[in-house]
Each structure stands twice: as C-alpha cells, then as structure tokens.
Scaffold this active site. Structure first.
Site: not given
Length: 552
Positions: A70, A101-102, A204, A206, A262, A407
C-alpha cells in the site's frame, strides 16, 4: 454487507469445504496480482478491503491471510490498519499470515516491532540474499535443523532478483521473528515467526519483476498454510450451477447477451443450469461491431444448443439521445440508462413479471476491483457498465456467476462448458460499445465509419496470425480532430483513426503490442482506401497504467 461480501457468502454457501485464502488490500495497485498467484497455485482466494469487519473474515472462513502492499506509512495518522479484533481472531484460530511490503510493516507495527523511514529508498530491482542457516523444527517437531525458510523452498539460488517499492522499512522485528533474507539496503527484507506461521517480505513477490515470487506465494499457500491446491474450473462450474439453482426457486433468469466472452460463458453456464427458464436477449444499440447482432445470434444458437436469442433493435433511440453529447461519462450514463430501458421493454415483451425474474450480468473480478478501493468507491476512472444494480422500480435481483473470476479463468470456464475457441478466445468488447471509441459526439455515420475500420483491422490481424497473440485490439475514431490529406489530385479534410492493441493476462495492467510495421502499413492502407471519411491512421503505444485500455 457489501455486494462483494454478499457474492462471497453466496459462493461459500455452495463450497463450505473448499480451501481459501483471504487477501486483504491496503491500497496497492497490484493487489489483484496476489490473487492471480494464489489461484495459479490451485487455491481459491478473494481480495477484500483492509477496513473489513471481523464478521467479513469469519464468514469467509480463510485457511490463511495475505496482507497486500500500500502507499501509506504505518505511522501516518490516516494510515489504514487491521482492527485489533481481527488480529485476535488470527491468533485464536492460528491463521498463517503473509505480509507483503506495507503488509509486512503493518504486521510488525501491530506486534511491537518498529517501522521507520529508510535512509535510502529502494525502488526497482534489488538482489535478495537468502539465509541458509535459519533454525527450524523438523517436520515431526522433534529436533532443530538449520536451513532456509519454507517460503524459499524450490528456489535454486541464494541470490534472487526481486522488485522493491518502499521508502519505509522495518528496523526492529517483533519478538519471536527472525530475518530469513536481506538486501544491501534492508536487513529485514524477509522475516518469519515460524511458531505462529507469520511471514513477511519487504519486496513484491506478486509481480513478474520478481521471477521467483510466484514460487514464494505458492510455498506459503501450500507448504505453510497446508492447502492442497485442488481448486479448478470443473468444480467451480458445478458449484455455480448449484448456487444458481438454489437462488432460482420458481423464477426465471433473463440476460442481455452481447456475444463477447463474458456474456457467452455466463449464458452457457446459466443455460446448462436451467435450460429454457433462461431467457436471453440482445440489444442492438447501433454501437456494435459490423453485422454483430446477426453474427452473434447465429453463433450462440449454434454453440449453445436449445438456446434462442431474441434481438431487440434499439439503435434509433441510442443515436437520438447521444446526439450532441461530447463528455465521456455522460455518454456512458445515457447508454447505461437506455440499455436498462431496452431491457425493461424486452422483459415486458416476454410477459414475465419483474418479481419473478433474476438478471444475469457478466461482471468480472477486475470490474469489481477497479470500482472499489480500501476506502470504498475509488476515484472514478470510468463508470463500469457491468457493475451496479438496476433502478429501484425494477425490483429485480442481479445474478453474477462470473463476478469472482479473472478473464483467463472465464475462458477456462468456457472451455469446461464446451464452447468453441472462436467464442472463448474472442477479444473483449465494452458494454457501451463503439460509443466510447468515438471520441466526441456519436452519430450513425460515425458508428458506421468506425465499425467498418474496426472490421478491417480485426480481419487483417486474424489473417496475419496476430489476433490470438493480442489481449484486446480495436480502432478508435477521432471525429473532433480533422486531418489534412491528399487523395488523387484533391485535398481532403477528414477523420483520424487510432489503432489500439495490448497484451495482458488480467486486463488490470497491459502493454502495447509491438505490431510488425508491414502489418500496420497494410491495415492503414486498407482503412484509408476502403473507409470513406478517414484519411489518417495512427497506432497507440501507451501502456496501462498510466493509460487505460479504452480511450473513454
């Protein structure tokens, strides 16, 4: 309770025994990527605001928790924090926690450690040095052994490239924690309290810039939390069918189908669940692709046997009300309102009372994430056509079976449902259609011009083998910008067409596609020669962020 929380409760009602991870968002722009990595490990997860209540946690029944990054400093007056009640619940239930991180700083801050501004900020690539001599209990808990943290299992090197983005850092770790990795600038780049199963990293994992990051998240989910990684689309499909059936009772489901991935997958799922109690229709707004209504009707009725798609031509109403409107948000709202009115008309013609109908919407998880933040509604980038309810007068419940999928997961579900590649791998098309790809006033003339240019563009991409390499491609018309040109011996003063193509996995971030120049040249030549009113073609080379994928 929020719509997202309600949706989660509905889903969990059908999958009480399923393993799940709760990702708590502290405002990072890449929090959604944590969810992607967890699901790639075969475990279901959801992203929730850090302002969630204890009831939100207990109703989700997480096996473990991940705290996102964050933009704040934990010691700021306005900094977001988890409530004490949630931390107490984590202790009571012995839930493993992974702070990123945060998230790492928040964990240390609450547990008595110290977080301070770094003397040197750390943004971008860094080298992480993994400690190989961390003391651990053996698997049977009988003896102490030395080695690396289970978070780093399967990573072959001691020096690992990672992506940093922080100004603050942990300068004192709480009691019970130990450093398991460091950088030249950060002593506590990775920490753990193995007794409580608390882990934290300052970088990070991710993002793709941390090549081994997905392995670290997978290790936390499978080895620390103990999940089996068995979540898959086959189970998701069956559980969603069960949920639809439980909600249905004696009601019908009506759905506006566009023919995109979708809506096609959502329609196939609902039709599989309830057959002819699903009543699909398509609103031809006049803002669709070239010959779209006819093509979609033929394709879906062929691919979803037994389903009948009703087409409602409302193009005249849309052109009339969009006349003279220039502002993007106003256009979106007009299109949204007219769409609802067309929907009401379609339901009325079916002879079904509103109170006996559920409305199918193809909302996806990125729509939900982009429309909210940890403070509630985010600063509006754009109004999402698929997010939100109906007017109060309609008294109709919305059903969103794809609301918690990205997606690529929707495409996997489409494959599970037996839809062909032509439906599953189709590029996205926005609800407002060409209305947000015509910059300025929308008219029938401009819509016809753009649909023809777009058709040529897509045709050439398919013909030259680039369509399936691209996440989304489309043309944009700039009728408010006139370009001088020469055709034959005559001077022209016509419109500019912009081509856009991006690569992406989740549509939360995207890079522009490096189109071969010869392909661009051929597309440009065809559009200028075959589409009256366009004399200049440009190519958009901006990424998301800072740009959005669509222009409006």
């Amino acid at each position: 309770m929020s719509n997202g929380a309600k949706s989660a409760v509905d889903m969990i009602a059908g999958m009480e025994k399923q393993e799940r991870i709760l990702v708590i968002d502290f405002g990072s722009q890449v929090s959604h990527l944590i969810c992607r990595r967890v699901r790639e490990a075969g475990v279901y997860c959801e992203l929730r605001s850090c302002l969630l209540k204890l009831d939100d946690v207990t109703s989700f029944h997480p096996n473990g928790i991940i705290l996102s990054g964050g933009p704040h400093s934990v010691y700021d007056k306005e900094a977001p924090h988890l409530s004490k009640e949630i931390w107490n619940h984590i202790d009571e239930k012995k839930l493993p926690v992974f702070g990123i991180c945060y998230g790492q700083q928040e964990m240390c801050h609450f547990l008595g450690g110290k977080v301070e501004p770094g003397v040197k900020r750390e943004f971008g690539h860094a080298e992480l040095l993994i400690r190989e001599d961390v003391a651990h209990l053996s698997a049977d808990g009988t003896k102490k052994i030395k080695g690396r943290s289970p978070i780093f299992e399967g990573i072959s090197t001691e020096r690992v490239p990672v992506w940093m983005s922080h100004g603050d850092k942990v300068t004192q770790i709480p009691s019970g924690f130990t450093s398991i990795a460091y950088t030249s600038n950060t002593e506590y780049a990775a920490i753990e309290d193995q007794t409580r199963h608390f882990y934290g990293v300052q970088f990070h994992p991710e993002v793709t810039h941390t090549p081994s990051g997905a392995t670290m998240i997978k290790n936390f989910v499978l080895k620390v939390v103990g999940c089996k990684g068995e979540w898959n689309m086959h189970d998701f499909c069956q559980k969603q069918i069960d949920i639809i059936m439980n909600k249905l009772e004696d009601k019908y489901v009506v759905g506006a189908v566009s023919g995109g991935v979708d809506s096609s997958v959502a329609a196939a799922l609902v039709h599989k669940a309830i057959g002819d109690r699903f009543r699909p229709f398509m609103v031809d707004t006049g803002l669709l692709r070239k010959d779209e209504a006819k093509i979609v009707k033929e394709r879906l009725e062929k691919h979803i046997p037994g389903m009948k798609l009703k087409v409602l031509d409302a193009s005249g109403d849309f052109y009339k009300e969009l006349s003279g409107v220039m502002e993007p948000e106003k256009k979106r709202k007009i299109i949204g309102r007219l769409f609802v009115e067309a929907f009401e008309k379609a339901v009325s013609e079916m002879g079904l009372p509103h109170e006996r109908c559920l409305l199918l919407q193809g909302t996806l998880y990125p729509d939900v994430i982009e429309s909210t933040s940890y403070k509630g509604p985010s600063s509006v980038i754009k109004t999402h056509h698929n997010v939100g309810g109906l007017p109060d007068r309609m008294k109709m419940e919305v059903i969103e079976p794809l609301r918690l999928l990205f997606k690529d997961e929707v495409r996997a579900l489409g494959n599970e449902l037996g839809l062909p590649v032509t439906s599953v791998m189709r590029h996205p098309f926005p609800g407002p259609g060409l209305g947000i790809r015509i910059i300025g006033e929308v008219t029938k003339e401009s819509a016809d011009t753009l649909s023809l240019a777009d058709d040529i563009y897509i045709e050439e991409l398919r013909k030259n083998g680039h369509y399936d390499k691209i996440g989304q491609a489309f043309a944009v018309l700039l009728p408010t910008v006139r370009s001088v040109g020469v055709m034959g011996d005559h001077r022209t003063y016509e419109n500019v067409c912009v081509l856009r193509a991006v690569t992406t996995t989740d549509f939360m971030t995207a890079d522009w596609y490096d189109m071969p120049h010869d392909v661009l040249a051929k597309i440009s030549n065809r559009i200028i020669n075959e589409v009256k009113g366009i004399n200049r073609v440009c190519y958009d080379v901006s990424s998301k962020p800072p740009a959005t994928i669509e222009w409006e």
